[in-house]
Design an enzyme around this catalytic site. Sequence first.
Site, mmCIF file in Angstrom:
data_model
loop_
_atom_site.group_PDB
_atom_site.id
_atom_site.type_symbol
_atom_site.label_atom_id
_atom_site.label_comp_id
_atom_site.label_asym_id
_atom_site.label_seq_id
_atom_site.Cartn_x
_atom_site.Cartn_y
_atom_site.Cartn_z
ATOM 1 C CG HIS A 1 1.391 -1.469 -15.363
ATOM 2 N ND1 HIS A 1 1.326 -2.653 -14.926
ATOM 3 C CD2 HIS A 1 2.482 -1.563 -16.140
ATOM 4 C CE1 HIS A 1 1.913 -3.626 -15.678
ATOM 5 N NE2 HIS A 1 2.874 -2.995 -16.255
ATOM 6 C CG ASP B 1 -1.701 -3.511 -17.359
ATOM 7 O OD1 ASP B 1 -2.447 -3.174 -16.215
ATOM 8 O OD2 ASP B 1 -1.064 -4.552 -17.359
ATOM 9 N N GLY C 1 0.712 -1.129 -0.126
ATOM 10 C CA GLY C 1 -0.121 0.127 -0.021
ATOM 11 C C GLY C 1 0.751 1.438 -0.020
ATOM 12 C CG ASN D 1 -3.604 -0.549 -12.731
ATOM 13 O OD1 ASN D 1 -3.589 -0.523 -11.534
ATOM 14 N ND2 ASN D 1 -3.276 -1.111 -13.536
ATOM 15 C CD GLU E 1 -12.855 -3.838 -23.251
ATOM 16 O OE1 GLU E 1 -13.223 -2.806 -22.478
ATOM 17 O OE2 GLU E 1 -12.905 -3.534 -24.718
ATOM 18 C CB ALA F 1 7.265 7.196 -11.878
ATOM 19 C CD GLU G 1 12.688 7.755 -3.401
ATOM 20 O OE1 GLU G 1 13.816 7.060 -4.154
ATOM 21 O OE2 GLU G 1 12.712 7.915 -2.144
ATOM 22 C CG ASN H 1 1.390 3.221 -5.643
ATOM 23 O OD1 ASN H 1 1.908 4.463 -6.232
ATOM 24 N ND2 ASN H 1 2.136 2.239 -5.981
HETATM 25 C C1 GAR Z 1 3.314 -0.904 -7.507
HETATM 26 O O1 GAR Z 1 4.533 -0.879 -8.266
HETATM 27 C C2 GAR Z 1 2.254 -0.762 -8.431
HETATM 28 O O2 GAR Z 1 2.235 0.043 -9.692
HETATM 29 C C3 GAR Z 1 2.121 -2.337 -8.925
HETATM 30 O O3 GAR Z 1 2.314 -3.060 -7.822
HETATM 31 C C4 GAR Z 1 3.058 -2.245 -6.830
HETATM 32 C C5 GAR Z 1 2.059 -2.200 -5.539
HETATM 33 O O4 GAR Z 1 2.935 -1.548 -4.354
HETATM 34 N N1 GAR Z 1 1.096 -2.724 -9.587
HETATM 35 C C6 GAR Z 1 0.959 -3.558 -10.409
HETATM 36 O O5 GAR Z 1 1.806 -4.164 -10.862
HETATM 37 C C7 GAR Z 1 -0.295 -3.743 -11.393
HETATM 38 N N2 GAR Z 1 -0.423 -4.489 -12.674
HETATM 39 P P1 GAR Z 1 2.240 -0.877 -3.183
HETATM 40 O O6 GAR Z 1 1.139 -1.830 -2.640
HETATM 41 O O7 GAR Z 1 3.129 -0.499 -2.397
HETATM 42 O O8 GAR Z 1 1.473 0.279 -3.872
#
Ligand code: GAR
Length: 201
Positions: free
Chosen positions: A112, A153, A14, A110, A150, A182, A180, A16
């Site tokens: 990515h 990504d 978590g 989302n 659908e 981006a 960090e 993000n």
């Molecule tokens: C992040 O890097 C996010 O972009 C990625 O998982 C990580 C989650 O970190 N998401 C994906 O790969 C989705 N396809 P977080 O739980 O610390 O935010």
Amino acid sequence: MNKAKIAVLVSGGGTNLQALIDAQKQGILLSGEIKLVISNKPGAYALERAAGAGIDTLVIDKKSCVDHAEFEQKLMDALAENGIDLIVLAGFMVILSERFTSAYPKRIINVHPSLIPSFCGEGFYGLRVHEAALKYGVKVTGATVHFVNEIPDGGEIILQKAVDIQDGDTPEILQHRVMEQAEWTLLPRAVEKVSKNIANE
Ligand code: GAR
């Protein structure tokens, strides 16, 4: 001003989500308010971050659902009960079906950890994305925030930022630099942008 009601969907650490909470405190995220954090994993640390910030949490354990459809129905019920306007996937490691995504056109976003259309789609998530970028030998990677449709990504790109790969990078080092430099700034900016449009509707 009416703020967009936001649900953040998580599966793991978590960071993000934390960036969104901090952005809300700092007034960077102004047009929307995080109302609910939903995790598909009971022990996700993201739930503690949400609770620490006084945000309601909900666990919908995918393993306790008979199938994917039941899991998504529970999600949809929770979103409706809480009057959610915008769904933010922040490290949410579940691919949502067309039935789900088509119910919220341009209302799911989302983050990515690559420059889409590189290293994305089914099977590319978390550290695997950075492993693939290093294996390929690209010199620049980054992060993308996009609408969810659908195609995994494959939805319209909202914001994107490049990050350099450096000699000696491991997947873990690269993941942290991408976050960090981006993800942690890009996601709050994108959420504010979309929330502002919703709030002005
Ligand atoms: C992040 O890097 C996010 O972009 C990625 O998982 C990580 C989650 O970190 N998401 C994906 O790969 C989705 N396809 P977080 O739980 O610390 O935010």
